[in-house]
Enzyme design. Sequence first.
Site, PDB file in Angstrom:
ATOM      1  N   CYS A  67      46.696  -7.120   8.453  1.00  0.00           N
ATOM      2  CA  CYS A  67      45.677  -8.015   7.915  1.00  0.00           C
ATOM      3  C   CYS A  67      44.399  -7.184   7.784  1.00  0.00           C
ATOM      4  CB  CYS A  67      45.495  -9.280   8.751  1.00  0.00           C
ATOM      5  SG  CYS A  67      44.773  -9.099  10.388  1.00  0.00           S
ATOM      6  N   GLY A  68      43.281  -7.805   7.533  1.00  0.00           N
ATOM      7  CA  GLY A  68      42.056  -7.043   7.344  1.00  0.00           C
ATOM      8  C   GLY A  68      41.704  -6.186   8.541  1.00  0.00           C
ATOM      9  N   SER A  69      41.716  -6.780   9.720  1.00  0.00           N
ATOM     10  CA  SER A  69      41.395  -6.046  10.948  1.00  0.00           C
ATOM     11  C   SER A  69      42.626  -5.721  11.785  1.00  0.00           C
ATOM     12  CB  SER A  69      40.429  -6.861  11.818  1.00  0.00           C
ATOM     13  OG  SER A  69      41.097  -8.024  12.310  1.00  0.00           O
ATOM     14  N   GLY A  70      43.713  -6.430  11.559  1.00  0.00           N
ATOM     15  CA  GLY A  70      44.907  -6.309  12.387  1.00  0.00           C
ATOM     16  C   GLY A  70      44.881  -7.235  13.590  1.00  0.00           C
ATOM     17  N   ILE A  71      43.723  -7.756  13.916  1.00  0.00           N
ATOM     18  CA  ILE A  71      43.571  -8.563  15.129  1.00  0.00           C
ATOM     19  C   ILE A  71      44.262  -9.912  14.992  1.00  0.00           C
ATOM     20  CG2 ILE A  71      41.921  -9.691  16.672  1.00  0.00           C
ATOM     21  CD1 ILE A  71      39.912  -7.423  15.854  1.00  0.00           C
ATOM     22  N   HIS A 100      55.684   3.116  26.399  1.00  0.00           N
ATOM     23  CA  HIS A 100      55.318   2.400  27.622  1.00  0.00           C
ATOM     24  C   HIS A 100      55.554   0.897  27.554  1.00  0.00           C
ATOM     25  CE1 HIS A 100      52.365   5.669  29.230  1.00  0.00           C
ATOM     26  NE2 HIS A 100      53.512   6.174  28.830  1.00  0.00           N
ATOM     27  N   ASN A 101      55.422   0.316  26.351  1.00  0.00           N
ATOM     28  CA  ASN A 101      55.440  -1.149  26.229  1.00  0.00           C
ATOM     29  C   ASN A 101      56.610  -1.694  25.434  1.00  0.00           C
ATOM     30  OD1 ASN A 101      52.183  -0.293  25.755  1.00  0.00           O
ATOM     31  ND2 ASN A 101      52.724  -1.468  27.564  1.00  0.00           N
ATOM     32  N   ARG A 138      57.753  -3.599  34.044  1.00  0.00           N
ATOM     33  CA  ARG A 138      56.501  -4.118  33.494  1.00  0.00           C
ATOM     34  C   ARG A 138      56.758  -4.838  32.177  1.00  0.00           C
ATOM     35  NH1 ARG A 138      54.020   1.669  34.714  1.00  0.00           N
ATOM     36  NH2 ARG A 138      53.682   1.416  36.949  1.00  0.00           N
TER      37      ARG A 138
END
Length: 147
Positions: A67-71, A100-101, A138
């Site tokens: 998207c525009g910011s990715g957020i 790691h994730n 984790r």
Amino acid sequence: MPRTILLASDHAAIELKAALADWLRGEGHEVRDLGPETADRVDYPDYGYKLGQAVAADGAAAGIALCGSGIGISIAVNRIAGCRCALVNEPVSAALAREHNDANVLAMGARLVGIDMAKACVAAFLATPFGGGRHAPRVEKLSSPPV
């Protein structure tokens, strides 16, 4: 190794999505573009949810959310069980998100990264395996948050 890559964006990232799709196909990957098809204004949650559901259902596919910011789109994807979406702006974070994730979706902002940086992030993401080991417990906790 070729993979199935699912892409989705909002209107702000349609050009970056198209460029990445063309590049990924050229690299031998199967690409599924989940939309949108035009630059008409759309709501990023709709496409984030669509991408997240498709990645969760497939299990083996990797997702790219733009998207525009990715957020915003990363928040939407992360609301879908089974998705671990990492918002990145450079390749080291993209590799660490996998190692790691065990991230299965990569998010980027079209207004923040150019095509060359986006390609570098995607390449690092796709080339890096999950490290397992000390990271596995984790990541498991991400699938079962406390009540």
